[in-house]
Design an enzyme around this catalytic site. Structure first.
Site, PDB file in Angstrom:
ATOM      1  N   HIS A  55       0.842  -1.207   0.000  1.00  0.00           N
ATOM      2  CA  HIS A  55       0.000   0.000   0.000  1.00  0.00           C
ATOM      3  C   HIS A  55       0.872   1.250   0.000  1.00  0.00           C
ATOM      4  O   HIS A  55       2.093   1.168   0.131  1.00  0.00           O
ATOM      5  CB  HIS A  55      -1.002  -0.013   1.151  1.00  0.00           C
ATOM      6  CG  HIS A  55      -0.411   0.085   2.525  1.00  0.00           C
ATOM      7  ND1 HIS A  55       0.389  -0.912   3.068  1.00  0.00           N
ATOM      8  CD2 HIS A  55      -0.488   1.039   3.484  1.00  0.00           C
ATOM      9  CE1 HIS A  55       0.760  -0.559   4.290  1.00  0.00           C
ATOM     10  NE2 HIS A  55       0.248   0.631   4.563  1.00  0.00           N
ATOM     11  N   HIS A  57       1.469   3.887   1.879  1.00  0.00           N
ATOM     12  CA  HIS A  57       2.088   4.604   2.998  1.00  0.00           C
ATOM     13  C   HIS A  57       3.616   4.625   2.868  1.00  0.00           C
ATOM     14  O   HIS A  57       4.227   3.650   2.462  1.00  0.00           O
ATOM     15  CB  HIS A  57       1.666   3.994   4.338  1.00  0.00           C
ATOM     16  CG  HIS A  57       0.235   4.319   4.686  1.00  0.00           C
ATOM     17  ND1 HIS A  57      -0.507   3.563   5.555  1.00  0.00           N
ATOM     18  CD2 HIS A  57      -0.569   5.336   4.270  1.00  0.00           C
ATOM     19  CE1 HIS A  57      -1.722   4.100   5.670  1.00  0.00           C
ATOM     20  NE2 HIS A  57      -1.781   5.165   4.896  1.00  0.00           N
ATOM     21  N   ASP A  59       6.023   4.439   4.973  1.00  0.00           N
ATOM     22  CA  ASP A  59       6.833   3.439   5.675  1.00  0.00           C
ATOM     23  C   ASP A  59       6.833   2.078   4.951  1.00  0.00           C
ATOM     24  O   ASP A  59       7.533   1.152   5.364  1.00  0.00           O
ATOM     25  CB  ASP A  59       6.396   3.285   7.146  1.00  0.00           C
ATOM     26  CG  ASP A  59       4.976   2.792   7.311  1.00  0.00           C
ATOM     27  OD1 ASP A  59       4.064   3.310   6.625  1.00  0.00           O
ATOM     28  OD2 ASP A  59       4.751   1.889   8.135  1.00  0.00           O
ATOM     29  N   HIS A  60       6.077   1.983   3.846  1.00  0.00           N
ATOM     30  CA  HIS A  60       6.058   0.754   3.043  1.00  0.00           C
ATOM     31  C   HIS A  60       6.610   0.973   1.632  1.00  0.00           C
ATOM     32  O   HIS A  60       7.185   0.061   1.049  1.00  0.00           O
ATOM     33  CB  HIS A  60       4.640   0.192   2.971  1.00  0.00           C
ATOM     34  CG  HIS A  60       4.108  -0.186   4.317  1.00  0.00           C
ATOM     35  ND1 HIS A  60       4.042  -1.480   4.764  1.00  0.00           N
ATOM     36  CD2 HIS A  60       3.684   0.587   5.352  1.00  0.00           C
ATOM     37  CE1 HIS A  60       3.592  -1.500   6.013  1.00  0.00           C
ATOM     38  NE2 HIS A  60       3.363  -0.257   6.395  1.00  0.00           N
ATOM     39  N   HIS A 113      -7.594  -0.556   5.546  1.00  0.00           N
ATOM     40  CA  HIS A 113      -6.493   0.270   6.066  1.00  0.00           C
ATOM     41  C   HIS A 113      -6.295   1.470   5.136  1.00  0.00           C
ATOM     42  O   HIS A 113      -6.214   2.607   5.595  1.00  0.00           O
ATOM     43  CB  HIS A 113      -5.228  -0.570   6.163  1.00  0.00           C
ATOM     44  CG  HIS A 113      -4.020   0.185   6.620  1.00  0.00           C
ATOM     45  ND1 HIS A 113      -3.946   0.792   7.859  1.00  0.00           N
ATOM     46  CD2 HIS A 113      -2.833   0.442   6.011  1.00  0.00           C
ATOM     47  CE1 HIS A 113      -2.758   1.378   7.988  1.00  0.00           C
ATOM     48  NE2 HIS A 113      -2.075   1.194   6.878  1.00  0.00           N
ATOM     49  N   ASP A 130      -0.326  -3.766   6.211  1.00  0.00           N
ATOM     50  CA  ASP A 130      -0.967  -3.290   7.443  1.00  0.00           C
ATOM     51  C   ASP A 130      -2.453  -3.651   7.484  1.00  0.00           C
ATOM     52  O   ASP A 130      -3.240  -2.980   8.145  1.00  0.00           O
ATOM     53  CB  ASP A 130      -0.828  -1.764   7.573  1.00  0.00           C
ATOM     54  CG  ASP A 130       0.610  -1.321   7.776  1.00  0.00           C
ATOM     55  OD1 ASP A 130       1.494  -2.176   7.938  1.00  0.00           O
ATOM     56  OD2 ASP A 130       0.841  -0.091   7.766  1.00  0.00           O
ATOM     57  N   HIS A 168       4.603  -4.831  10.407  1.00  0.00           N
ATOM     58  CA  HIS A 168       5.139  -4.236  11.639  1.00  0.00           C
ATOM     59  C   HIS A 168       5.293  -5.273  12.742  1.00  0.00           C
ATOM     60  O   HIS A 168       4.552  -6.260  12.782  1.00  0.00           O
ATOM     61  CB  HIS A 168       4.209  -3.127  12.165  1.00  0.00           C
ATOM     62  CG  HIS A 168       4.140  -1.911  11.310  1.00  0.00           C
ATOM     63  ND1 HIS A 168       4.909  -0.806  11.533  1.00  0.00           N
ATOM     64  CD2 HIS A 168       3.375  -1.637  10.218  1.00  0.00           C
ATOM     65  CE1 HIS A 168       4.630   0.123  10.617  1.00  0.00           C
ATOM     66  NE2 HIS A 168       3.699  -0.361   9.805  1.00  0.00           N
TER      67      HIS A 168
END
Ligand code: ZN
Ligand code: FE
Length: 260
Positions: A55, A57, A59-60, A113, A130, A168
């Site tokens: 996805h 975001h 942090d990905h 999400h 996530d 995570h």
């Protein structure tokens, strides 16, 4: 033999490298940061041949641009989200064939999400970003509770031995919440003890198995009487459908997270 390497990034993200014995080639799942990935690959003689994104975001997906400076590789990810460097947009029902690793992955589009995040499943493994967490699930940033409940219900139907690789290291925190919902679930207590032992040794608690998730993750248990009872008590009203139970349990955790 397939082998999945965990690369830790930021505070608690995992970048997963899917490889096979006898070849340096790996698929990099959710490289939110290029630096730790480059370091790990240099140290272990690995070479990314494809990037898979769940996805949008940061942090990905935030490390993709920098990785492409080092490796000229295809980037697979959700067609309905904006991913930097995306070369192969994917949606529900797509299939990713990775001949270098000898692996084929099925793509599921699972809103909740974010608007249209992907999960990748194959060879007894699930890479779910996530959406499903070990012991929990992602926040509802762009989707509804009903969508997320439907998405998690699809994942819960995969074979019990499926290895759950989420984005995570949240297991202990999630299971701490699960204990509020099901204080008398013996599987939950056993799982917390096992996860504590792993963390005390500095080891990942991920992957889990889907069977473990079905036994202990409250977000996959919205049809179980004890979870329904706990959600009704928390909400102070009757809840007639599992997605309503899910919405209350998600809200319950949000409220505790906000206080933490
Ligand atoms: Zn996310
Ligand atoms: Fe994340």
């Amino acid at each position: 033999m397939l082998r999945v390497h965990p690369v830790t990034a930021f505070k608690d993200n995992y970048i997963w490298l899917i490889g096979r014995t006898g070849t340096p080639k790996v698929a990099a799942v959710d490289p939110g940061d290029a630096r730790p990935l480059l370091g790990y690959c240099a140290a272990h003689g690995l070479e990314p041949c494809v990037i898979l994104i769940t996805h949008h975001h940061r942090d990905h997906a935030g490390g993709v641009r920098e990785l492409l400076d080092y490796y000229d590789v295809p980037v697979y990810g959700p067609v309905h989200e904006t991913i930097p460097g995306l070369t192969h947009p994917l949606g529900e029902g797509a299939r990713v064939t990775l001949p270098e690793i000898g692996l084929t992955l099925q793509v599921m589009e699972l809103p909740g999400h974010t608007r249209a995040p992907l999960s990748y499943a194959g060879a007894g493994m699930l890479f779910c970003g996530d959406t499903l967490f070990t012991g929990g699930c992602g926040y509802l940033f762009e989707g509804t509770a009903a969508q997320m409940h439907a998405s998690l219900t699809r994942l819960a139907a995969l074979p019990g031995e499926t290895q759950v690789y989420c984005g995570h290291e949240y297991t202990l925190e999630n299971l701490g919440f699960a204990l509020h919902v099901e204080p008398d679930n013996p599987d939950l207590h056993a799982r917390i003890a096992a996860a504590r032992r792993l963390r005390a040794q500095g080891l990942p608690t991920v992957p889990s198995t889907l069977e473990e998730e079905r036994r202990t993750n409250p977000f996959l248990r919205c049809h179980i009487q004890q979870v329904i009872d706990a959600a009704e008590k928390y909400a102070g009203r009757r809840l007639s459908r599992p997605d309503q139970v899910f919405a209350v349990v998600r809200q319950w955790k949000n409220e505790l997270d906000a206080r933490a």
